[in-house]
Design an enzyme around this catalytic site. Structure first.
Site, PDB file in Angstrom:
ATOM      1  N   ASP A   1      57.771 -25.040 -42.883  1.00  0.00           N
ATOM      2  CA  ASP A   1      58.390 -25.952 -43.844  1.00  0.00           C
ATOM      3  C   ASP A   1      58.772 -25.155 -45.100  1.00  0.00           C
ATOM      4  O   ASP A   1      58.432 -23.987 -45.211  1.00  0.00           O
ATOM      5  CB  ASP A   1      57.441 -27.109 -44.212  1.00  0.00           C
ATOM      6  CG  ASP A   1      56.055 -26.608 -44.570  1.00  0.00           C
ATOM      7  OD1 ASP A   1      55.950 -25.528 -45.200  1.00  0.00           O
ATOM      8  OD2 ASP A   1      55.066 -27.289 -44.251  1.00  0.00           O
TER       9      ASP A   1
ATOM     10  N   ASP B   1      58.572 -25.080 -49.248  1.00  0.00           N
ATOM     11  CA  ASP B   1      57.996 -25.635 -50.468  1.00  0.00           C
ATOM     12  C   ASP B   1      58.800 -25.144 -51.661  1.00  0.00           C
ATOM     13  O   ASP B   1      59.261 -24.009 -51.681  1.00  0.00           O
ATOM     14  CB  ASP B   1      56.534 -25.178 -50.614  1.00  0.00           C
ATOM     15  CG  ASP B   1      55.693 -25.585 -49.413  1.00  0.00           C
ATOM     16  OD1 ASP B   1      55.661 -26.782 -49.098  1.00  0.00           O
ATOM     17  OD2 ASP B   1      55.081 -24.694 -48.781  1.00  0.00           O
TER      18      ASP B   1
ATOM     19  N   ASP C   1      46.959 -18.457 -53.897  1.00  0.00           N
ATOM     20  CA  ASP C   1      45.817 -17.815 -53.245  1.00  0.00           C
ATOM     21  C   ASP C   1      46.031 -16.324 -52.932  1.00  0.00           C
ATOM     22  O   ASP C   1      45.333 -15.471 -53.466  1.00  0.00           O
ATOM     23  CB  ASP C   1      45.350 -18.609 -52.014  1.00  0.00           C
ATOM     24  CG  ASP C   1      46.478 -19.097 -51.115  1.00  0.00           C
ATOM     25  OD1 ASP C   1      47.622 -18.643 -51.297  1.00  0.00           O
ATOM     26  OD2 ASP C   1      46.209 -19.919 -50.220  1.00  0.00           O
TER      27      ASP C   1
END
Ligand code: ATP
Ligand code: MG
Length: 430
Positions: free
Chosen positions: A60, A62, A141
């Protein structure tokens, strides 16, 4: 806030990277351009940039922006704001959703404000403190997840050496790994997931704190832990994820197999996950019920044996065994009922598939869980369990023309003990 120094990013101009607009979905482009035209910054971020730079097809796209959620909502007609822990905008195009996140900023050391909540042990409970792009990058992260594709000039912005880590194929935490895991223990699972999916190594400093912190996963809400377990094991890289979870000591926090250390349990799990990975690769559906039936089968079998040894009759020991195994897993992460019930049916149908060769077998063929239970039986055989010739028998029965099926059945045994009322009731239910 962790100690990552906010560094000057390197900017890779369009001519020096491989991301082309034709690789980006039209819907993501509409959102990026829509924000830009409304006067905001807009970037493709996360897995979309990472996977495109690796030449993979992203799952997907983002988007990150300096627009506040309300401003995103005002820019697009087809937009809804969601989330509490993270407030996000979803822009809808039919079934396609583009997730738009406002840049996140730094948290106070610990404490509670309307926007951000950090628990005493450093866990971030709410994260709606907004910031600029530099701060946003430092909140992400891993270095390979902190790359920004800028719709204004098509450059890629790299804050923490993500491009180099992609080339060296490694997952490296931004900042101090132990501290970042304390903020959000799910990051340990994400490290495993990306390493398994991409075939990367986890950088030694990023891997080192995991074993000692594995138990902190238990403080993560059950539903989130359950979702992450599915992402790890049901997305086509289950076997690789499982091996890595085991090596890092994370398996105990996710799977309630007390015997997860035993060689036979691991062999069985591997077989089941190999099977699942193959199905995903072939675009066949996979179900959480089947996955957990695999993971907990050794616990189920052990519980059934214990009940039988304590004198329970066969049916009761199956039911009690199924309950015990489910309860043990629920102590780690609750399996929603819509998955737990079919999982238990897959188990309790096993002995019937192994035994029944009589007329009632035909009724089993139309049981809603027959196919899953049959696949499970075949998997047990492949894992080396003794199931006699039952798989072949059921395969033949399904393939036979309905007229010929009764030729395969064994005659009802004469002089058979009359079934108790309870057993009859159970048979009637199926
Ligand atoms: P996938 O291919 O699974 O979508 P992804 O990297 O896009 O991988 P997402 O969960 O979609 O992962 O998150 C998008 C981005 O948001 C990540 O790349 C990362 O930068 C950031 N992110 C997501 N979860 C966390 C987290 N728990 N801690 C820090 N950053 C996170
Ligand atoms: Mg993503």
């Amino acid at each position: 806030m962790h100690d990552a120094v906010i560094s000057r990013p390197s900017i890779i101009p369009r001519a020096e990277h491989c991301i082309s607009r034709s690789d980006i979905s039209n819907t993501a482009l509409k959102v990026l351009y829509g924000l830009k035209e409304a006067g905001f910054e807009a970037y493709l971020v996360g897995g979309g940039v990472r996977d495109l730079l690796l030449g993979l097809k992203p799952k997907d796209f983002d988007v990150a922006t300096d627009a506040r959620p309300e401003q995103v909502k005002a820019t697009f007609r087809n937009c809804r704001l969601i989330g509490r822990r993270f407030r996000l905008a979803h822009v809808y195009f039919g079934r396609d959703i583009i997730e738009v996140a406002t840049f996140r900023g730094a948290h106070a050391e610990s404490g509670d404000s309307a926007a951000g909540v950090v628990s005493a042990n450093g866990q971030i409970l709410r994260d709606n403190v907004y910031g600029d792009r530099d701060e946003d990058a430092a909140r992400r992260d891993f270095s390979v997840n902190a790359l920004y594709y800028n719709i204004a000039d098509f450059s890629v912005i790299d804050y923490f050496g993500g491009i180099e880590d992609l080339a060296r194929r490694r997952i490296r935490m931004i900042g101090d790994a132990a501290q970042r895991y304390r903020e959000d223990p799910v990051r340990m699972l994400r490290a495993v997931r990306f390493a398994a999916k991409l075939g990367f190594d986890i950088d030694p400093d990023t891997a080192a704190p995991i074993r000692d912190l594995a138990a902190t996963l238990l403080s993560v809400p059950s539903a989130r832990r359950f979702d992450e377990t599915l992402k790890l094991l049901l997305s086509g890289h289950g076997q690789a994820s499982y091996e890595l979870l085991g090596r890092l000591g994370l398996d105990h926090a996710l799977i309630a197999s007390p015997q997860v250390e035993s060689a036979s349990t691991r062999t069985f799990h591997r077989q089941g996950l190999a099977n699942t990975d193959e199905r995903v690769a072939a675009n066949k559906p996979v179900s959480p019920a089947f996955l957990f039936a695999v993971l907990l089968w050794p616990v189920f079998e052990e519980s059934v044996a214990r009940e039988a040894a304590a004198g329970a009759e066969e049916y009761a020991s199956l039911m009690l065994g199924a309950q015990t195994a489910t309860r043990q897993q629920n102590e780690l992460a609750i399996i929603p009922k819509r998955f737990a019930l079919p999982m238990q049916e897959i188990w309790t149908l096993q002995s019937r598939l192994e035994q029944r060769r009589s007329r009632r077998a035909l009724r089993l063929l139309s049981h809603p869980r027959f196919r899953a239970a049959y696949d499970f039986l075949a998997m047990r055989e492949a894992a080396g369990e003794a199931v006699g010739d039952s798989v072949a028998w059921w395969t033949d029965l399904q393939q036979a023309h309905p007229e010929q099926r009764k030729d395969l059945l064994e005659p009802e045994r004469r002089g058979r003990r009359r079934r108790s009322k309870k057993r009859q009731a159970v048979a009637d239910l199926s």
